[in-house]
Design an enzyme around this catalytic site. Sequence first.
Site, PDB file in Angstrom:
ATOM      1  N   ASP A  70       3.723   1.969  14.463  1.00 17.03           N
ATOM      2  CA  ASP A  70       4.148   0.570  14.415  1.00 17.03           C
ATOM      3  C   ASP A  70       5.659   0.512  14.561  1.00 17.03           C
ATOM      4  O   ASP A  70       6.362   1.432  14.119  1.00 17.03           O
ATOM      5  CB  ASP A  70       3.738  -0.080  13.089  1.00 17.03           C
ATOM      6  CG  ASP A  70       2.239  -0.248  12.957  1.00 17.03           C
ATOM      7  OD1 ASP A  70       1.579  -0.523  13.975  1.00 17.03           O
ATOM      8  OD2 ASP A  70       1.719  -0.101  11.840  1.00 17.03           O
ATOM      9  N   ASP A  86      -1.578  -4.484  17.968  1.00 14.23           N
ATOM     10  CA  ASP A  86      -1.788  -5.464  16.894  1.00 14.23           C
ATOM     11  C   ASP A  86      -1.501  -6.876  17.388  1.00 14.23           C
ATOM     12  O   ASP A  86      -2.228  -7.824  17.079  1.00 14.23           O
ATOM     13  CB  ASP A  86      -0.879  -5.163  15.700  1.00 14.23           C
ATOM     14  CG  ASP A  86      -1.132  -3.810  15.072  1.00 14.23           C
ATOM     15  OD1 ASP A  86      -2.275  -3.324  15.145  1.00 14.23           O
ATOM     16  OD2 ASP A  86      -0.185  -3.237  14.496  1.00 14.23           O
TER      17      ASP A  86
END
EC number: 3.4.23.36
Length: 198
Positions: A145, A179
């Site tokens: 991420d 995401d």
Amino acid sequence: MSFKKALFLAIIVIVIDQVSKIYIKTHFAIDDFIKVMNLEWFRIHFIENDGMAWGVELPGDYGKLILTLFRIIAVGGILYWLHDSVKKKGSAILIVAIALILAGAVGNIIDSVFYGVIFNDSHGQVATLFSDQPYGTWFHGKVVDMFYFPVWKGYLPDWIPFWGGNYFTFFNAIFNVADAAISVGVGLLILFNKKVFK
């Protein structure tokens, strides 16, 4: 929209997701960050997680494996849903939304399945692609991420129930392209639910 165009959209998102993750893994160590255009509220901040939203983990040695296998099965279901929606001439919004959800799911599965065996550890060092000393095993990779938007940080007013007086960051989640694709896809389904689910 045709099935081929929907798959092409999904592939483009997957490629962007993987290029961004590989760049971060090979240029940042865990918790390294930069401010984009020197802005406090837009950062590239490298973290890794085991693959569930908000850092939730399944307990035990097989938790990660179960999660990854479940995701692979779910992708099969999403792919069928996409094919069926095209076949039934679903709206373009529905097909784009499903393609984005599919791309996001596949993007994070790639991390989980392969990253543990193609990268070494990122703690205190920049990882090497195709390392001789991988940090994990098949199906036990960590999801990369990097996008962080801490729009506001500070203490909440005391009059707010439960959280009043506590230090708070809005928006505190760190996420990736996959995401974002899932979130946009789900958002489209919610916003246009009357049009896509006739």
